[in-house]
Design an enzyme around this catalytic site. Structure first.
Site, PDB file in Angstrom:
ATOM      1  N   LYS A  82      -4.530   6.151   9.227  1.00 53.53           N
ATOM      2  CA  LYS A  82      -5.813   6.556   8.636  1.00 53.53           C
ATOM      3  C   LYS A  82      -6.675   7.182   9.730  1.00 53.53           C
ATOM      4  CE  LYS A  82      -8.771   4.731   5.013  1.00 53.53           C
ATOM      5  NZ  LYS A  82      -9.330   3.483   4.430  1.00 53.53           N
TER       6      LYS A  82
ATOM      7  N   ARG B 200       0.872  -1.176   0.000  1.00 49.66           N
ATOM      8  CA  ARG B 200       0.000   0.000   0.000  1.00 49.66           C
ATOM      9  C   ARG B 200       0.903   1.218   0.000  1.00 49.66           C
ATOM     10  NH1 ARG B 200      -2.079   3.637   3.909  1.00 49.66           N
ATOM     11  NH2 ARG B 200      -4.262   4.296   3.551  1.00 49.66           N
TER      12      ARG B 200
ATOM     13  N   SER C 215     -12.909  -3.966   1.712  1.00 45.30           N
ATOM     14  CA  SER C 215     -13.093  -3.166   2.921  1.00 45.30           C
ATOM     15  C   SER C 215     -14.578  -3.030   3.208  1.00 45.30           C
ATOM     16  CB  SER C 215     -12.509  -1.759   2.731  1.00 45.30           C
ATOM     17  OG  SER C 215     -11.113  -1.817   2.630  1.00 45.30           O
TER      18      SER C 215
HETATM   19  C1  LIG Z   1      -6.742  -5.418   4.847  1.00 47.14           C
HETATM   20  C2  LIG Z   1      -7.194  -4.036   4.525  1.00 47.14           C
HETATM   21  N1  LIG Z   1      -8.359  -3.575   5.066  1.00 47.14           N
HETATM   22  C3  LIG Z   1      -8.769  -2.311   4.767  1.00 47.14           C
HETATM   23  C4  LIG Z   1      -8.030  -1.505   3.924  1.00 47.14           C
HETATM   24  C5  LIG Z   1      -8.504  -0.101   3.572  1.00 47.14           C
HETATM   25  O1  LIG Z   1      -8.830  -0.043   2.217  1.00 47.14           O
HETATM   26  P1  LIG Z   1      -9.493   1.320   1.680  1.00 47.14           P
HETATM   27  O2  LIG Z   1     -10.733   1.615   2.422  1.00 47.14           O
HETATM   28  O3  LIG Z   1      -9.602   1.203   0.201  1.00 47.14           O
HETATM   29  O4  LIG Z   1      -8.422   2.442   2.031  1.00 47.14           O
HETATM   30  P2  LIG Z   1      -6.927   2.573   1.508  1.00 47.14           P
HETATM   31  O5  LIG Z   1      -6.126   1.511   2.231  1.00 47.14           O
HETATM   32  O6  LIG Z   1      -6.944   2.307   0.032  1.00 47.14           O
HETATM   33  O7  LIG Z   1      -6.515   3.971   1.868  1.00 47.14           O
HETATM   34  C6  LIG Z   1      -6.850  -2.025   3.371  1.00 47.14           C
HETATM   35  N2  LIG Z   1      -6.091  -1.280   2.532  1.00 47.14           N
HETATM   36  N3  LIG Z   1      -6.441  -3.272   3.679  1.00 47.14           N
HETATM   37  C1  LIG Z   2      -5.406   1.276   5.614  1.00 46.07           C
HETATM   38  C2  LIG Z   2      -6.386   1.337   6.729  1.00 46.07           C
HETATM   39  N1  LIG Z   2      -7.711   1.072   6.558  1.00 46.07           N
HETATM   40  C3  LIG Z   2      -8.412   1.194   7.660  1.00 46.07           C
HETATM   41  C4  LIG Z   2      -9.880   0.970   7.737  1.00 46.07           C
HETATM   42  O1  LIG Z   2     -10.430   1.157   8.856  1.00 46.07           O
HETATM   43  O2  LIG Z   2     -10.442   0.580   6.698  1.00 46.07           O
HETATM   44  S1  LIG Z   2      -7.458   1.625   8.996  1.00 46.07           S
HETATM   45  C5  LIG Z   2      -6.058   1.661   8.029  1.00 46.07           C
HETATM   46  C6  LIG Z   2      -4.705   2.018   8.567  1.00 46.07           C
HETATM   47  C7  LIG Z   2      -3.953   0.803   9.057  1.00 46.07           C
HETATM   48  O3  LIG Z   2      -2.686   1.232   9.536  1.00 46.07           O
HETATM   49  P1  LIG Z   2      -2.280   1.193  11.096  1.00 46.07           P
HETATM   50  O4  LIG Z   2      -2.124  -0.269  11.456  1.00 46.07           O
HETATM   51  O5  LIG Z   2      -0.979   1.964  11.142  1.00 46.07           O
HETATM   52  O6  LIG Z   2      -3.397   1.851  11.867  1.00 46.07           O
END
Ligand SMILES: Cc1ncc(COP(=O)(O)OP(=O)(O)O)c(N)n1
Ligand SMILES: Cc1nc(C(=O)O)sc1CCOP(=O)(O)O
Ligand SMILES: [Mg+2]
Length: 211
Positions: free
Chosen positions: A138, A39, A108
């Site tokens: 996030k 990502r 998601s």
């Molecule tokens: C395993 C996993 N879960 C949730 C996310 C979040 O995806 P998304 O809502 O498309 O947000 P971004 O990661 O694209 O900013 C994820 N990447 N992976």
């Molecule tokens: C990429 C992403 N998606 C989210 C969701 O809630 O869908 S939270 C998130 C951030 C994950 O990073 P960290 O482990 O540093 O919080």
């Protein structure tokens, strides 16, 4: 269909320096991770292609599936093991048709369990809910309560992944709620010793009979 490996689902931090990213992922692989998601929300298409190819060259010999975030074309171009799509990233059914039946396809579902059934019907191999805890990666993600993970794990026909602000010390309730895995970015890659942190996550996830 490729089963989602159990244990830690690592998510790469945004790093423009590819050598730094690869060294961090080498450490995570050495410590033990179940899945790696590439990502990067800041890199341009060329850098994302370079980094994704380099990560695949590390993951494949290690037997760790590489999932590409957001970008179906990139996932197909490098023959990644899977793709993860959020609600703004494209059509799940079209992605499943393009990926074929075997590759991982994650969806998601945020804090909305009603999204999961249609995602699974469209071909998702796992569904993710978040954020379980406040996330610095996030910060604006909605909060997914523990009860949601319990309900999802008990009622859905595909593995449930928790994401958002997850650390070694706060992941046990999620595992006890029945999640299949925990997706972690900063809780892993901000560690001074990434390999040791990955091992600590694996110890906690391996110790839980529910996953
Ligand atoms: C395993 C996993 N879960 C949730 C996310 C979040 O995806 P998304 O809502 O498309 O947000 P971004 O990661 O694209 O900013 C994820 N990447 N992976
Ligand atoms: C990429 C992403 N998606 C989210 C969701 O809630 O869908 S939270 C998130 C951030 C994950 O990073 P960290 O482990 O540093 O919080
Ligand atoms: Mg996305």
């Amino acid at each position: 269909m490729l089963p989602l490996p159990r244990g830690l689902y690592a998510i790469t931090p945004d790093r423009a320096d590819t050598d730094s990213l690869l060294n961090a992922v080498r450490s995570a692989l050495a410590g033990g991770i179940g899945v790696l998601q590439y990502r990067n929300k800041q890199a341009d298409a060329m850098l994302r292609r370079q980094q994704a190819e380099a990560l695949l060259a590390l993951c494949r010999p290690a037997g760790v599936p590489l999932v590409v975030n957001d970008d179906l074309a990139l996932a197909l171009a490098i023959d990644a093991d899977g793709l993860h799509l959020g609600s703004e990233d494209g059509d799940l059914a079209a992605a499943r048709a393009a990926l074929g039946p075997a590759r991982l396809l994650g969806a998601s579902c945020y804090d909305r369990i009603e999204l999961a059934a249609s995602a699974i019907a469209a071909g998702a191999s796992y569904v993710a809910f978040g954020a379980a805890y406040p996330s610095t990666t996030k910060p604006h993600a909605p909060h997914a309560p523990l009860a949601l993970y319990r309900q999802a794990a008990a009622s859905l026909s595909r593995p449930v992944v928790a994401i958002g602000g997850i650390t070694v010390s706060n992941c046990a309730p999620l595992l006890a709620a029945g999640v299949h895995g925990v997706a972690v970015c900063n809780g892993l890659f901000d560690a001074p010793d990434i390999a040791a942190r990955a091992m600590a996550f694996q110890d906690v996830t391996a110790g839980d009979a529910s996953i």
